[in-house]
Design a protein around this motif. Sequence first.
Motif, mmCIF file in Angstrom:
data_model
loop_
_atom_site.group_PDB
_atom_site.id
_atom_site.type_symbol
_atom_site.label_atom_id
_atom_site.label_comp_id
_atom_site.label_asym_id
_atom_site.label_seq_id
_atom_site.Cartn_x
_atom_site.Cartn_y
_atom_site.Cartn_z
ATOM 1 N N LYS A 161 50.580 2.122 58.362
ATOM 2 C CA LYS A 161 51.818 2.657 57.816
ATOM 3 C C LYS A 161 51.907 3.958 58.186
ATOM 4 O O LYS A 161 50.922 4.986 58.364
ATOM 5 C CB LYS A 161 51.429 3.001 56.169
ATOM 6 N N GLN A 162 53.204 4.464 58.543
ATOM 7 C CA GLN A 162 53.833 5.728 59.206
ATOM 8 C C GLN A 162 54.500 6.300 58.058
ATOM 9 O O GLN A 162 55.283 6.026 57.544
ATOM 10 C CB GLN A 162 54.221 5.729 60.467
ATOM 11 N N GLU A 163 53.967 7.624 57.631
ATOM 12 C CA GLU A 163 54.885 8.266 56.875
ATOM 13 C C GLU A 163 56.186 8.807 57.665
ATOM 14 O O GLU A 163 56.190 9.195 58.796
ATOM 15 C CB GLU A 163 54.207 9.462 56.117
ATOM 16 N N GLY A 164 57.077 9.225 56.768
ATOM 17 C CA GLY A 164 58.240 9.582 57.432
ATOM 18 C C GLY A 164 58.095 11.086 57.664
ATOM 19 O O GLY A 164 57.119 11.752 57.591
ATOM 20 N N TYR A 165 59.247 11.953 57.841
ATOM 21 C CA TYR A 165 59.242 13.296 58.223
ATOM 22 C C TYR A 165 58.873 13.922 57.059
ATOM 23 O O TYR A 165 59.317 13.895 55.965
ATOM 24 C CB TYR A 165 60.506 13.761 58.583
#
Length: 53
Positions: free
Chosen positions: A15-19
């Motif tokens: 999972k990659q977090e947003g900005y």
Amino acid sequence: MENTNETEQPGQELKQEGYVSRPGWQVWGARIGLVLFLLLVAMQVLSIARGGR
């Protein structure tokens, strides 16, 4: 060679977090630093224009 320290299982997505914006104190610190730098450059240019005195 195979890396044995991998924690990712096959078929599992990371999972990659947003900005995430920087904290306000860092933004204002950068702005103040930029202003001080530009003032220093302007002082140096004026010093050179006056003949280096």
